[in-house]
Design a protein around this motif. Sequence first.
Motif, mmCIF file in Angstrom:
data_model
loop_
_atom_site.group_PDB
_atom_site.id
_atom_site.type_symbol
_atom_site.label_atom_id
_atom_site.label_comp_id
_atom_site.label_asym_id
_atom_site.label_seq_id
_atom_site.Cartn_x
_atom_site.Cartn_y
_atom_site.Cartn_z
ATOM 1 N N PHE A 1 0.842 -1.201 0.000
ATOM 2 C CA PHE A 1 0.000 0.000 0.000
ATOM 3 C C PHE A 1 0.876 1.249 0.000
ATOM 4 N N THR A 2 1.908 1.242 0.853
ATOM 5 C CA THR A 2 2.774 2.409 0.973
ATOM 6 C C THR A 2 3.481 2.720 -0.345
ATOM 7 N N LEU A 3 3.972 1.678 -1.003
ATOM 8 C CA LEU A 3 4.678 1.893 -2.269
ATOM 9 C C LEU A 3 3.721 2.440 -3.330
ATOM 10 N N LEU A 4 2.525 1.860 -3.395
ATOM 11 C CA LEU A 4 1.532 2.336 -4.369
ATOM 12 C C LEU A 4 1.111 3.770 -4.058
ATOM 13 N N TRP A 5 0.910 4.053 -2.771
ATOM 14 C CA TRP A 5 0.434 5.383 -2.386
ATOM 15 C C TRP A 5 1.496 6.436 -2.692
ATOM 16 N N ALA A 6 2.755 6.112 -2.365
ATOM 17 C CA ALA A 6 3.845 7.062 -2.630
ATOM 18 C C ALA A 6 3.918 7.355 -4.130
ATOM 19 N N THR A 7 3.709 6.311 -4.936
ATOM 20 C CA THR A 7 3.859 6.447 -6.385
ATOM 21 C C THR A 7 2.658 7.128 -7.035
ATOM 22 N N LEU A 8 1.460 6.733 -6.624
ATOM 23 C CA LEU A 8 0.264 7.180 -7.352
ATOM 24 C C LEU A 8 -0.472 8.330 -6.683
ATOM 25 N N VAL A 9 -0.176 8.611 -5.431
ATOM 26 C CA VAL A 9 -0.836 9.738 -4.774
ATOM 27 C C VAL A 9 0.172 10.861 -4.491
ATOM 28 N N TYR A 10 1.233 10.549 -3.763
ATOM 29 C CA TYR A 10 2.176 11.610 -3.398
ATOM 30 C C TYR A 10 2.879 12.207 -4.616
ATOM 31 N N ASP A 11 3.453 11.350 -5.453
ATOM 32 C CA ASP A 11 4.277 11.855 -6.555
ATOM 33 C C ASP A 11 3.495 12.770 -7.508
ATOM 34 N N GLY B 1 -3.365 13.550 5.814
ATOM 35 C CA GLY B 1 -4.485 13.587 6.757
ATOM 36 C C GLY B 1 -5.759 13.002 6.158
ATOM 37 N N VAL B 2 -6.037 13.351 4.915
ATOM 38 C CA VAL B 2 -7.244 12.842 4.261
ATOM 39 C C VAL B 2 -7.093 11.342 3.986
ATOM 40 N N ALA B 3 -5.912 10.950 3.526
ATOM 41 C CA ALA B 3 -5.665 9.524 3.297
ATOM 42 C C ALA B 3 -5.896 8.746 4.597
ATOM 43 N N ALA B 4 -5.463 9.337 5.702
ATOM 44 C CA ALA B 4 -5.629 8.688 7.005
ATOM 45 C C ALA B 4 -7.109 8.496 7.321
ATOM 46 N N ILE C 1 -9.342 26.161 -4.024
ATOM 47 C CA ILE C 1 -9.395 25.159 -5.098
ATOM 48 C C ILE C 1 -8.318 24.094 -4.888
ATOM 49 N N THR C 2 -7.113 24.559 -4.543
ATOM 50 C CA THR C 2 -6.011 23.621 -4.317
ATOM 51 C C THR C 2 -6.350 22.638 -3.194
ATOM 52 N N THR C 3 -6.941 23.183 -2.130
ATOM 53 C CA THR C 3 -7.298 22.342 -0.989
ATOM 54 C C THR C 3 -8.334 21.289 -1.389
ATOM 55 N N VAL C 4 -9.346 21.727 -2.130
ATOM 56 C CA VAL C 4 -10.395 20.801 -2.552
ATOM 57 C C VAL C 4 -9.824 19.720 -3.474
ATOM 58 N N VAL C 5 -8.951 20.128 -4.382
ATOM 59 C CA VAL C 5 -8.332 19.166 -5.296
ATOM 60 C C VAL C 5 -7.528 18.136 -4.507
ATOM 61 N N ALA C 6 -6.735 18.619 -3.542
ATOM 62 C CA ALA C 6 -5.904 17.707 -2.746
ATOM 63 C C ALA C 6 -6.776 16.728 -1.964
ATOM 64 N N ILE C 7 -7.847 17.243 -1.362
ATOM 65 C CA ILE C 7 -8.735 16.383 -0.579
ATOM 66 C C ILE C 7 -9.371 15.327 -1.481
ATOM 67 N N GLY C 8 -9.899 15.790 -2.611
ATOM 68 C CA GLY C 8 -10.598 14.872 -3.520
ATOM 69 C C GLY C 8 -9.669 13.811 -4.072
ATOM 70 N N TYR C 9 -8.511 14.251 -4.557
ATOM 71 C CA TYR C 9 -7.597 13.300 -5.187
ATOM 72 C C TYR C 9 -7.107 12.268 -4.167
ATOM 73 N N ALA D 1 -8.470 11.367 -1.320
ATOM 74 C CA ALA D 1 -9.530 10.496 -0.817
ATOM 75 C C ALA D 1 -9.849 9.387 -1.809
ATOM 76 N N VAL D 2 -10.051 9.766 -3.081
ATOM 77 C CA VAL D 2 -10.449 8.780 -4.090
ATOM 78 C C VAL D 2 -9.342 7.760 -4.319
ATOM 79 N N MET D 3 -8.108 8.253 -4.477
ATOM 80 C CA MET D 3 -7.006 7.338 -4.774
ATOM 81 C C MET D 3 -6.708 6.414 -3.594
ATOM 82 N N THR D 4 -6.774 6.966 -2.381
ATOM 83 C CA THR D 4 -6.500 6.132 -1.212
ATOM 84 C C THR D 4 -7.534 5.010 -1.116
ATOM 85 N N ALA D 5 -8.792 5.354 -1.372
ATOM 86 C CA ALA D 5 -9.853 4.345 -1.307
ATOM 87 C C ALA D 5 -9.620 3.244 -2.336
ATOM 88 N N ILE D 6 -9.249 3.633 -3.556
ATOM 89 C CA ILE D 6 -9.012 2.638 -4.611
ATOM 90 C C ILE D 6 -7.830 1.733 -4.244
#
Lengths: 411, 113
Positions: free
Chosen positions: A133-143, A175-178, A360-368, A370-375
């Motif tokens: 999970f950590t490797l995927l999250w670092a690659t597909l969410v953080y990066d 925080g949102v991922a958490a 807008i930046t905050t909303v984008v960060a929250i949305g992205y 949340a959705v990616m972490t769930a997937i």
Amino acid sequence: MDKIVASDVVWVLISTALVMMMTPMLAFFYGGLVRKKNVLSVLMQCMVILCLVSVQWILYGYSISFGPDKGGLIGGLDWLGLAGVGIEPHDTYFNTVPHQLFMAFQMMFAVITPALIIGAFVERIKFSGFLPFTLLWATLVYDPLAHWVWAKDGWLASMGALDFAGGTVIHINAGVAALVFILMLGKRQGGERHYAPHNLPFAVLGAGMLWFGWFGFNAGSAGAAGGLAVSAFINTNTAAAAAGLTWMLLDWAMNKVPTMLGVATGLVAGLVAVTPAAGYVTPLSALVIGALAGIVCFLFVTKVKAKFGYDDSLDVFGVHGIGGIVGALATGLFATKGINAAGNDGLFYGNANQLLVQFITTVVAIGYSAVMTAILFKIVDKLVGMRVEQRDENIGLDLTQHGETGYTLHE
Amino acid sequence: MKYIIAIIKPHRLEEVLSELDREEIYLKTVSEVLGCGRQKGITEVYRGVKEVGNLLRKVKLEIAVNDEYAERTVAAIKRGAREGEIGDGKIFMLDLKDCIRIRTDERGKEAIG
């Protein structure tokens, strides 16, 4: 070609080492707050993230985060294995220090971000699920998010978003991922019983050293040993102090006694909130941002969490998610070109548009996030499983996941 | 009056406490101890933590009860602690001669309740 400035190199090298230290210190902050049968599992998760993301970053993480832009969305693969990332400074990224130093500084941020999420799933996660999970999250969410906000031509950066040292990319994101993780993973067994932190001195050691490391985090983000670094340094210290005091007073007023854990939590909330603003605001604004973070995060951790009953075990969402949002929006209020000409003015300096951009930046960060972490959670949960068996949870993760114990009873 | 001592696996403590709560037995003393039984601490992975020699980490419960509560206490501990495996532990029941509540000087049945 830009020229390397020795004093800048020294400061960014030191800052990089300071930010590196924050991950082991976070381990102690979190480790002290869990039960003693799980202390090693938390330390282990932090240390392994330090190893894992360091390797990921060199191989491809840096390239997809900061490599030559592809449509504002992602970096190209041109810098795989640090190809072309040499000692010569890059023309945009910290242009007076070696490009590799900027890469290393950013690496430490990439490391600590997934480590922050650990506080959400402590005491109940399978190590074999945590790792992929950590490797995927670092690659597909953080990066990707780092690219959008910080890379040259990232789409949020182009829009004018201000995030000095990572309020959006790091704290809102983690925080949102958490929060998503908590909702999908469920509460710990026996959540109705109150579990006291097993070692508060560890937690305070961790919080204190996080404050120290945060000077590298924020003042280092100036990228040079100059006035801007000093400004960020003072703002960082001021916000942490204001938030620690605010939390203590609220604690005292609402719960009858001022607690050590309250002050430690509060100061971290202040550090989180000042992170996006550190290089754009005056010291007095930082004072207000810190106090605001203290108040809002306190209410979230003590009231909102209790009302909804989610098991944010170590308050990652309450402190980093909410503190990050407070900071990102406050940057849109308090930012001023008087501190940083490369920044912008916020609402209080006559530029309402900045607040909109921050929103807008905050909303984008929250949305992205949340959705990616769930997937990603769903995928890893299906393939390996995320949660340990009930029996293993009762025995503790130290013994069931790692075959070790943190403490002995005698000798 | 009986004095009940139970040695159980540490990770069964939560269950045992819940079972005791259900039987309305609220007075107990709990300590962490080291010990081993007939198997001399032979254990499979996860069953226990060896610390000194063959000694495994255990939890000891001590509960003083009036006679009519004794069997209910034993049953509750068994329900909470039993996994059907080596190392589940033991319960010892002793006759208790007297009990004194320090604050009030009450003795016997009164003092336990």
